[in-house]
Design a protein around this motif. Structure first.
Motif, PDB file in Angstrom:
ATOM      1  N   GLU A 107       0.829  -1.214   0.000  1.00 15.01           N
ATOM      2  CA  GLU A 107       0.000   0.000   0.000  1.00 15.01           C
ATOM      3  C   GLU A 107       0.861   1.261   0.000  1.00 15.01           C
ATOM      4  O   GLU A 107       0.561   2.223  -0.705  1.00 15.01           O
ATOM      5  CB  GLU A 107      -0.940  -0.008   1.213  1.00 15.01           C
ATOM      6  CG  GLU A 107      -2.023  -1.065   1.093  1.00 15.01           C
ATOM      7  CD  GLU A 107      -2.744  -1.339   2.389  1.00 15.01           C
ATOM      8  OE1 GLU A 107      -3.990  -1.294   2.371  1.00 15.01           O
ATOM      9  OE2 GLU A 107      -2.075  -1.595   3.414  1.00 15.01           O
ATOM     10  N   VAL A 108       1.941   1.221   0.756  1.00 19.04           N
ATOM     11  CA  VAL A 108       2.864   2.360   0.771  1.00 19.04           C
ATOM     12  C   VAL A 108       3.528   2.488  -0.591  1.00 19.04           C
ATOM     13  O   VAL A 108       3.665   3.584  -1.139  1.00 19.04           O
ATOM     14  CB  VAL A 108       3.910   2.222   1.899  1.00 19.04           C
ATOM     15  CG1 VAL A 108       4.990   3.291   1.788  1.00 19.04           C
ATOM     16  CG2 VAL A 108       3.223   2.295   3.266  1.00 19.04           C
ATOM     17  N   GLY A 109       3.924   1.360  -1.174  1.00 24.27           N
ATOM     18  CA  GLY A 109       4.546   1.378  -2.498  1.00 24.27           C
ATOM     19  C   GLY A 109       3.660   2.013  -3.554  1.00 24.27           C
ATOM     20  O   GLY A 109       4.127   2.794  -4.391  1.00 24.27           O
ATOM     21  N   LYS A 110       2.362   1.712  -3.504  1.00 23.31           N
ATOM     22  CA  LYS A 110       1.423   2.328  -4.450  1.00 23.31           C
ATOM     23  C   LYS A 110       1.345   3.840  -4.235  1.00 23.31           C
ATOM     24  O   LYS A 110       1.310   4.605  -5.195  1.00 23.31           O
ATOM     25  CB  LYS A 110       0.028   1.719  -4.299  1.00 23.31           C
ATOM     26  CG  LYS A 110      -0.096   0.328  -4.858  1.00 23.31           C
ATOM     27  CD  LYS A 110      -1.496  -0.216  -4.639  1.00 23.31           C
ATOM     28  CE  LYS A 110      -1.572  -1.679  -5.040  1.00 23.31           C
ATOM     29  NZ  LYS A 110      -2.899  -2.240  -4.731  1.00 23.31           N
ATOM     30  N   ALA A 111       1.313   4.262  -2.975  1.00 25.13           N
ATOM     31  CA  ALA A 111       1.183   5.693  -2.664  1.00 25.13           C
ATOM     32  C   ALA A 111       2.394   6.496  -3.116  1.00 25.13           C
ATOM     33  O   ALA A 111       2.266   7.635  -3.543  1.00 25.13           O
ATOM     34  CB  ALA A 111       0.961   5.895  -1.170  1.00 25.13           C
ATOM     35  N   ILE A 112       3.580   5.883  -3.027  1.00 27.99           N
ATOM     36  CA  ILE A 112       4.804   6.616  -3.402  1.00 27.99           C
ATOM     37  C   ILE A 112       5.333   6.207  -4.773  1.00 27.99           C
ATOM     38  O   ILE A 112       6.404   6.648  -5.179  1.00 27.99           O
ATOM     39  CB  ILE A 112       5.907   6.458  -2.330  1.00 27.99           C
ATOM     40  CG1 ILE A 112       6.359   5.001  -2.182  1.00 27.99           C
ATOM     41  CG2 ILE A 112       5.450   7.046  -0.997  1.00 27.99           C
ATOM     42  CD1 ILE A 112       7.548   4.801  -1.260  1.00 27.99           C
ATOM     43  N   SER A 113       4.581   5.362  -5.458  1.00 36.07           N
ATOM     44  CA  SER A 113       4.951   4.900  -6.808  1.00 36.07           C
ATOM     45  C   SER A 113       6.324   4.243  -6.841  1.00 36.07           C
ATOM     46  O   SER A 113       7.154   4.510  -7.715  1.00 36.07           O
ATOM     47  CB  SER A 113       4.889   6.058  -7.806  1.00 36.07           C
ATOM     48  OG  SER A 113       3.607   6.620  -7.845  1.00 36.07           O
ATOM     49  N   LYS A 114       6.562   3.356  -5.891  1.00 37.26           N
ATOM     50  CA  LYS A 114       7.825   2.602  -5.813  1.00 37.26           C
ATOM     51  C   LYS A 114       7.507   1.139  -5.580  1.00 37.26           C
ATOM     52  O   LYS A 114       6.594   0.790  -4.849  1.00 37.26           O
ATOM     53  CB  LYS A 114       8.699   3.095  -4.649  1.00 37.26           C
ATOM     54  CG  LYS A 114       9.128   4.529  -4.727  1.00 37.26           C
ATOM     55  CD  LYS A 114      10.335   4.681  -5.601  1.00 37.26           C
ATOM     56  CE  LYS A 114      10.793   6.134  -5.583  1.00 37.26           C
ATOM     57  NZ  LYS A 114      11.919   6.375  -6.391  1.00 37.26           N
ATOM     58  N   GLN A 115       8.293   0.282  -6.215  1.00 42.10           N
ATOM     59  CA  GLN A 115       8.176  -1.149  -5.989  1.00 42.10           C
ATOM     60  C   GLN A 115       9.268  -1.579  -5.022  1.00 42.10           C
ATOM     61  O   GLN A 115      10.271  -0.893  -4.856  1.00 42.10           O
ATOM     62  CB  GLN A 115       8.305  -1.905  -7.300  1.00 42.10           C
ATOM     63  CG  GLN A 115       7.139  -1.658  -8.232  1.00 42.10           C
ATOM     64  CD  GLN A 115       7.246  -2.497  -9.490  1.00 42.10           C
ATOM     65  OE1 GLN A 115       8.253  -3.149  -9.746  1.00 42.10           O
ATOM     66  NE2 GLN A 115       6.194  -2.479 -10.289  1.00 42.10           N
ATOM     67  N   GLY A 116       9.069  -2.721  -4.413  1.00 43.19           N
ATOM     68  CA  GLY A 116      10.088  -3.278  -3.533  1.00 43.19           C
ATOM     69  C   GLY A 116      10.155  -2.633  -2.159  1.00 43.19           C
ATOM     70  O   GLY A 116      11.190  -2.684  -1.503  1.00 43.19           O
ATOM     71  N   VAL A 117       9.050  -2.042  -1.700  1.00 44.12           N
ATOM     72  CA  VAL A 117       9.032  -1.448  -0.360  1.00 44.12           C
ATOM     73  C   VAL A 117       9.025  -2.579   0.667  1.00 44.12           C
ATOM     74  O   VAL A 117       8.317  -3.568   0.521  1.00 44.12           O
ATOM     75  CB  VAL A 117       7.792  -0.546  -0.166  1.00 44.12           C
ATOM     76  CG1 VAL A 117       7.710  -0.021   1.254  1.00 44.12           C
ATOM     77  CG2 VAL A 117       7.809   0.608  -1.159  1.00 44.12           C
ATOM     78  N   THR A 118       9.845  -2.437   1.690  1.00 47.20           N
ATOM     79  CA  THR A 118       9.899  -3.406   2.784  1.00 47.20           C
ATOM     80  C   THR A 118       9.583  -2.682   4.095  1.00 47.20           C
ATOM     81  O   THR A 118       9.561  -1.447   4.137  1.00 47.20           O
ATOM     82  CB  THR A 118      11.291  -4.066   2.889  1.00 47.20           C
ATOM     83  OG1 THR A 118      12.278  -3.059   3.111  1.00 47.20           O
ATOM     84  CG2 THR A 118      11.631  -4.848   1.628  1.00 47.20           C
ATOM     85  N   THR A 119       9.348  -3.471   5.141  1.00 47.14           N
ATOM     86  CA  THR A 119       9.022  -2.888   6.444  1.00 47.14           C
ATOM     87  C   THR A 119      10.036  -3.312   7.492  1.00 47.14           C
ATOM     88  O   THR A 119      10.677  -4.355   7.374  1.00 47.14           O
ATOM     89  CB  THR A 119       7.628  -3.325   6.924  1.00 47.14           C
ATOM     90  OG1 THR A 119       7.597  -4.744   7.064  1.00 47.14           O
ATOM     91  CG2 THR A 119       6.545  -2.873   5.968  1.00 47.14           C
ATOM     92  N   LYS A 120      10.135  -2.472   8.502  1.00 49.44           N
ATOM     93  CA  LYS A 120      10.979  -2.774   9.657  1.00 49.44           C
ATOM     94  C   LYS A 120      10.196  -2.323  10.888  1.00 49.44           C
ATOM     95  O   LYS A 120       9.974  -1.130  11.095  1.00 49.44           O
ATOM     96  CB  LYS A 120      12.309  -2.029   9.572  1.00 49.44           C
ATOM     97  CG  LYS A 120      13.229  -2.296  10.738  1.00 49.44           C
ATOM     98  CD  LYS A 120      14.529  -1.532  10.586  1.00 49.44           C
ATOM     99  CE  LYS A 120      15.416  -1.725  11.799  1.00 49.44           C
ATOM    100  NZ  LYS A 120      16.624  -0.908  11.705  1.00 49.44           N
ATOM    101  N   ALA A 121       9.759  -3.303  11.681  1.00 44.92           N
ATOM    102  CA  ALA A 121       8.951  -3.008  12.861  1.00 44.92           C
ATOM    103  C   ALA A 121       9.816  -2.498  13.996  1.00 44.92           C
ATOM    104  O   ALA A 121      10.925  -2.994  14.220  1.00 44.92           O
ATOM    105  CB  ALA A 121       8.195  -4.256  13.308  1.00 44.92           C
ATOM    106  N   GLY A 122       9.307  -1.521  14.705  1.00 45.42           N
ATOM    107  CA  GLY A 122       9.982  -0.998  15.878  1.00 45.42           C
ATOM    108  C   GLY A 122       9.463  -1.673  17.135  1.00 45.42           C
ATOM    109  O   GLY A 122       8.452  -2.378  17.116  1.00 45.42           O
ATOM    110  N   GLN A 123      10.161  -1.445  18.219  1.00 49.99           N
ATOM    111  CA  GLN A 123       9.771  -1.990  19.514  1.00 49.99           C
ATOM    112  C   GLN A 123       8.722  -1.097  20.172  1.00 49.99           C
ATOM    113  O   GLN A 123       8.631   0.088  19.873  1.00 49.99           O
ATOM    114  CB  GLN A 123      10.999  -2.089  20.431  1.00 49.99           C
ATOM    115  CG  GLN A 123      12.091  -2.993  19.906  1.00 49.99           C
ATOM    116  CD  GLN A 123      11.628  -4.430  19.806  1.00 49.99           C
ATOM    117  OE1 GLN A 123      10.982  -4.960  20.703  1.00 49.99           O
ATOM    118  NE2 GLN A 123      11.938  -5.073  18.687  1.00 49.99           N
ATOM    119  N   VAL A 124       7.957  -1.651  21.085  1.00 49.46           N
ATOM    120  CA  VAL A 124       7.018  -0.864  21.864  1.00 49.46           C
ATOM    121  C   VAL A 124       7.840   0.033  22.791  1.00 49.46           C
ATOM    122  O   VAL A 124       8.783  -0.420  23.440  1.00 49.46           O
ATOM    123  CB  VAL A 124       6.075  -1.769  22.691  1.00 49.46           C
ATOM    124  CG1 VAL A 124       5.188  -0.935  23.604  1.00 49.46           C
ATOM    125  CG2 VAL A 124       5.232  -2.633  21.768  1.00 49.46           C
TER     126      VAL A 124
END
Length: 182
Positions: A57-74
């Motif tokens: 969904e983020v990739g579509k919004a910014i028109s980029k492919q290959g977006v990955t995620t990195k979760a943070g700690q609480v």
């Protein structure tokens, strides 16, 4: 970006704490026997923001492919609540961040949004959010869209931070998706 975010959240939290203290009644609260602590258990249920908004969904919004995620700690927020972030990356470089913050106070999300709008020069209301939303930029690098809601009885702010080239129109669907999933 993280330093600006910490200072922004700290400023908003401190401002809300001052408003809460100023508006509180001088009468002592009635003693209540300990219960199953619903507020504390609800705050403990802070969802991983990466599950609220996908990399696609983020990739579509910014028109980029290959977006990955990195979760943070609480993390413990200055207000006694909790926060957690999900960073979105393109080729290892930051492309945005979704942050969910639950508040220990009973502040209304609409009041928190109004406080942010008052504190941030150039902040603009964003339509289409039941408790309000605000869009603002900090410096020449970071744009924020912040919206709030009460989730399981707990006041919650959800914000997306990205490069200033991201407009409110680009960020609004991302924040709405995260709000709906929370």
């Amino acid at each position: 970006m993280r330093t600006f975010r910490a200072l922004s959240v700290l400023t908003v939290v401190c401002g809300l704490a001052a408003v809460t203290v100023a508006c509180s009644s001088p009468a002592p609260a009635p003693h209540r026997p300990p219960s199953s602590a619903p507020a504390a258990s609800k705050a403990a249920e802070l969802k991983d923001p990466c599950t609220l908004l996908s990399a696609e969904e983020v990739g579509k919004a910014i028109s980029k492919q290959g977006v990955t995620t990195k979760a943070g700690q609480v993390e413990n927020a200055a207000n006694g609540g909790k926060s957690r972030a999900c960073q979105y990356l393109v080729e290892g470089k930051p492309a945005g961040e979704l942050k969910v913050t639950q508040y220990a106070s009973k502040a209304k999300p609409s009041d928190m949004i109004a406080g942010i709008k008052k504190d941030k020069v150039g902040a603009q209301d964003v339509s289409g959010f039941s408790d309000g939303a605000v869009y603002y930029t900090e410096g020449q690098k970071t744009a924020f869209l912040v919206a709030g809601k009460v989730s399981n009885g707990v006041p919650t702010l959800i914000d997306y931070a990205g490069p200033t080239k991201m407009t409110a129109d680009m960020m609004a669907p991302l924040v709405k998706t995260a709000l709906a999933a929370n």
